[in-house]
Design a protein around this motif. Structure first.
Motif, mmCIF file in Angstrom:
data_model
loop_
_atom_site.group_PDB
_atom_site.id
_atom_site.type_symbol
_atom_site.label_atom_id
_atom_site.label_comp_id
_atom_site.label_asym_id
_atom_site.label_seq_id
_atom_site.Cartn_x
_atom_site.Cartn_y
_atom_site.Cartn_z
ATOM 1 N N PRO A 10 40.444 -41.430 -44.769
ATOM 2 C CA PRO A 10 41.225 -42.674 -44.715
ATOM 3 C C PRO A 10 42.147 -42.737 -43.503
ATOM 4 O O PRO A 10 42.388 -43.803 -42.954
ATOM 5 N N TRP A 11 42.647 -41.592 -43.065
ATOM 6 C CA TRP A 11 43.567 -41.598 -41.916
ATOM 7 C C TRP A 11 42.793 -41.826 -40.623
ATOM 8 O O TRP A 11 43.320 -42.396 -39.683
ATOM 9 N N GLN A 12 41.551 -41.389 -40.585
ATOM 10 C CA GLN A 12 40.740 -41.642 -39.401
ATOM 11 C C GLN A 12 40.534 -43.143 -39.220
ATOM 12 O O GLN A 12 40.532 -43.647 -38.108
ATOM 13 N N ALA A 13 40.396 -43.872 -40.327
ATOM 14 C CA ALA A 13 40.199 -45.324 -40.249
ATOM 15 C C ALA A 13 41.405 -46.021 -39.645
ATOM 16 O O ALA A 13 41.277 -47.076 -39.028
ATOM 17 N N LEU A 14 42.579 -45.423 -39.802
ATOM 18 C CA LEU A 14 43.786 -46.049 -39.259
ATOM 19 C C LEU A 14 43.787 -46.087 -37.730
ATOM 20 O O LEU A 14 44.457 -46.915 -37.145
ATOM 21 N N HIS A 15 43.041 -45.196 -37.113
ATOM 22 C CA HIS A 15 43.031 -45.182 -35.654
ATOM 23 C C HIS A 15 42.469 -46.477 -35.076
ATOM 24 O O HIS A 15 42.722 -46.811 -33.938
ATOM 25 N N GLY A 16 41.754 -47.230 -35.881
ATOM 26 C CA GLY A 16 41.200 -48.498 -35.412
ATOM 27 C C GLY A 16 42.147 -49.668 -35.597
ATOM 28 O O GLY A 16 41.782 -50.799 -35.329
ATOM 29 N N ALA A 17 43.361 -49.416 -36.057
ATOM 30 C CA ALA A 17 44.281 -50.507 -36.358
ATOM 31 C C ALA A 17 45.610 -50.334 -35.638
ATOM 32 O O ALA A 17 46.638 -50.082 -36.234
ATOM 33 N N PRO A 18 45.620 -50.432 -34.301
ATOM 34 C CA PRO A 18 46.880 -50.258 -33.583
ATOM 35 C C PRO A 18 47.851 -51.402 -33.884
ATOM 36 O O PRO A 18 47.440 -52.514 -34.149
ATOM 37 N N LEU A 19 49.098 -51.087 -33.851
ATOM 38 C CA LEU A 19 50.135 -52.083 -34.087
ATOM 39 C C LEU A 19 50.903 -52.273 -32.783
ATOM 40 O O LEU A 19 51.969 -51.717 -32.584
ATOM 41 N N MET A 20 50.336 -53.058 -31.894
ATOM 42 C CA MET A 20 50.901 -53.213 -30.570
ATOM 43 C C MET A 20 52.358 -53.661 -30.598
ATOM 44 O O MET A 20 53.162 -53.226 -29.804
ATOM 45 N N GLU A 21 52.688 -54.551 -31.559
ATOM 46 C CA GLU A 21 54.040 -55.075 -31.588
ATOM 47 C C GLU A 21 55.070 -54.023 -31.997
ATOM 48 O O GLU A 21 56.256 -54.206 -31.823
ATOM 49 N N LEU A 22 54.618 -52.889 -32.553
ATOM 50 C CA LEU A 22 55.535 -51.864 -33.004
ATOM 51 C C LEU A 22 55.477 -50.599 -32.161
ATOM 52 O O LEU A 22 56.467 -49.891 -32.053
ATOM 53 N N SER A 23 54.339 -50.312 -31.575
ATOM 54 C CA SER A 23 54.108 -48.987 -31.010
ATOM 55 C C SER A 23 55.062 -48.625 -29.870
ATOM 56 O O SER A 23 55.388 -47.469 -29.717
ATOM 57 N N GLY A 24 55.524 -49.587 -29.084
ATOM 58 C CA GLY A 24 56.388 -49.239 -27.967
ATOM 59 C C GLY A 24 57.864 -49.432 -28.242
ATOM 60 O O GLY A 24 58.696 -49.143 -27.385
ATOM 61 N N ASP A 25 58.245 -49.868 -29.394
ATOM 62 C CA ASP A 25 59.627 -50.170 -29.741
ATOM 63 C C ASP A 25 60.388 -48.871 -29.986
ATOM 64 O O ASP A 25 60.120 -48.154 -30.937
ATOM 65 N N GLN A 26 61.371 -48.573 -29.124
ATOM 66 C CA GLN A 26 62.110 -47.318 -29.248
ATOM 67 C C GLN A 26 62.910 -47.247 -30.548
ATOM 68 O O GLN A 26 63.008 -46.191 -31.161
ATOM 69 N N ASP A 27 63.498 -48.369 -30.973
ATOM 70 C CA ASP A 27 64.247 -48.370 -32.235
ATOM 71 C C ASP A 27 63.316 -48.067 -33.401
ATOM 72 O O ASP A 27 63.689 -47.342 -34.331
ATOM 73 N N PHE A 28 62.119 -48.640 -33.355
ATOM 74 C CA PHE A 28 61.150 -48.388 -34.417
ATOM 75 C C PHE A 28 60.735 -46.925 -34.419
ATOM 76 O O PHE A 28 60.638 -46.292 -35.474
ATOM 77 N N GLN A 29 60.501 -46.354 -33.249
ATOM 78 C CA GLN A 29 60.133 -44.944 -33.158
ATOM 79 C C GLN A 29 61.259 -44.049 -33.667
ATOM 80 O O GLN A 29 61.010 -43.056 -34.357
ATOM 81 N N LEU A 30 62.507 -44.401 -33.360
ATOM 82 C CA LEU A 30 63.651 -43.644 -33.857
ATOM 83 C C LEU A 30 63.727 -43.731 -35.387
ATOM 84 O O LEU A 30 63.958 -42.730 -36.072
ATOM 85 N N PHE A 31 63.514 -44.947 -35.916
ATOM 86 C CA PHE A 31 63.466 -45.141 -37.372
ATOM 87 C C PHE A 31 62.408 -44.228 -37.988
ATOM 88 O O PHE A 31 62.661 -43.554 -38.997
ATOM 89 N N ALA A 187 51.646 -41.781 -43.654
ATOM 90 C CA ALA A 187 51.665 -43.140 -43.110
ATOM 91 C C ALA A 187 52.739 -43.266 -42.035
ATOM 92 O O ALA A 187 52.489 -43.839 -40.960
ATOM 93 N N LEU A 188 53.925 -42.743 -42.295
ATOM 94 C CA LEU A 188 55.009 -42.794 -41.287
ATOM 95 C C LEU A 188 54.633 -41.978 -40.048
ATOM 96 O O LEU A 188 54.867 -42.417 -38.921
ATOM 97 N N ARG A 189 54.027 -40.828 -40.263
ATOM 98 C CA ARG A 189 53.610 -39.987 -39.131
ATOM 99 C C ARG A 189 52.533 -40.686 -38.304
ATOM 100 O O ARG A 189 52.544 -40.639 -37.078
ATOM 101 N N HIS A 190 51.614 -41.379 -38.989
ATOM 102 C CA HIS A 190 50.579 -42.127 -38.268
ATOM 103 C C HIS A 190 51.205 -43.218 -37.404
ATOM 104 O O HIS A 190 50.855 -43.389 -36.241
ATOM 105 N N LEU A 191 52.155 -43.963 -37.981
ATOM 106 C CA LEU A 191 52.819 -45.014 -37.204
ATOM 107 C C LEU A 191 53.535 -44.423 -35.996
ATOM 108 O O LEU A 191 53.545 -45.014 -34.926
ATOM 109 N N ALA A 192 54.136 -43.253 -36.167
ATOM 110 C CA ALA A 192 54.856 -42.620 -35.071
ATOM 111 C C ALA A 192 53.912 -42.188 -33.953
ATOM 112 O O ALA A 192 54.332 -42.069 -32.796
ATOM 113 N N SER A 193 52.639 -41.955 -34.289
ATOM 114 C CA SER A 193 51.688 -41.481 -33.273
ATOM 115 C C SER A 193 51.013 -42.607 -32.520
ATOM 116 O O SER A 193 50.281 -42.372 -31.562
ATOM 117 N N LEU A 194 51.221 -43.869 -32.925
ATOM 118 C CA LEU A 194 50.550 -44.997 -32.270
ATOM 119 C C LEU A 194 51.104 -45.236 -30.876
ATOM 120 O O LEU A 194 52.252 -45.016 -30.609
#
Length: 194
Positions: A10-31, A187-194
């Motif tokens: 299931p985590w491999q499937a997440l690699h196909g779903a980038p969240l461009m609007e979140l991935s570069g946000d420093q505040d989001f990464q800090l969160f 899930a949080l770790r996956h988001l942090a790796s985007l």
């Protein structure tokens, strides 16, 4: 090996779903980084309570208790929205918050079962409420829809027919919560790796 593949798929499937609007946000990464640490701390506290249940009641292995579990009305909160191919942060965060709310109430069963560890249970409940609040604040900051849960738990506590069922119920509440936290952490770790 098969279990590893099933958990990994299931985590491999997440690699196909980038969240461009979140991935570069420093505040989001800090969160994400802060709450990964927070989730790790909560997992450690749940593991400590699991050890107490094991040491106190000799309830240590889930497979030995599966028959008793069938007699119990146990809720297991799933996070299927956090590992779908069509992953969306909003639905995943909402499911995490909903699960934290449910387990927050369920821990009253553990407090009753282990009165000598009420302080640890209360600390755990406070940490869970803070994590839920952090997620809600981040969702609001991102303009995502949120649900506010009442501060008092409205869900009825499970009723156990015997002291043994109460002990086994406590065991499964902690085991299910630990699985829930593992999925939330991934899930949080996956988001942090985007």
């Amino acid at each position: 090996l098969l279990l590893g593949l099933l958990l990994w798929a299931p985590w491999q499937a997440l690699h196909g779903a980038p969240l461009m609007e979140l991935s570069g946000d420093q505040d989001f990464q800090l969160f994400l980084q802060r709450n990964l640490e927070f989730t790790r701390k909560i997992r450690g506290d749940v593991a400590a309570l699991q050890r107490v249940v094991c040491d106190t009641f000799q309830l240590c292995k889930e497979e030995e208790l599966l028959l008793v579990r069938q007699d119990l009305d146990m809720v297991q909160v799933l996070l299927e929205q956090c590992h779908r191919r069509t992953f969306q942060a909003e639905t995943c965060f909402s499911q995490i918050r909903s699960g934290l709310h449910i387990y927050h109430g369920s821990l009253a069963t553990i407090r009753d079962l282990l009165p000598g560890h009420a302080g640890l249970v209360e600390t755990l409940q406070l940490d869970m409420a803070n994590l839920s609040s952090n997620i809600q604040q981040q969702m609001e900051d991102l303009g995502l829809a949120t649900v506010t849960y009442p501060t008092e738990n409205q869900d009825p506590l499970p009723i156990f027919s015997s002291r043994f069922h109460h002990q086994v119920g406590g065991f499964f509440i902690l085991a299910n919560f630990q699985r829930f936290l593992e999925t939330a952490y991934r899930a949080l770790r996956h988001l942090a790796s985007l």
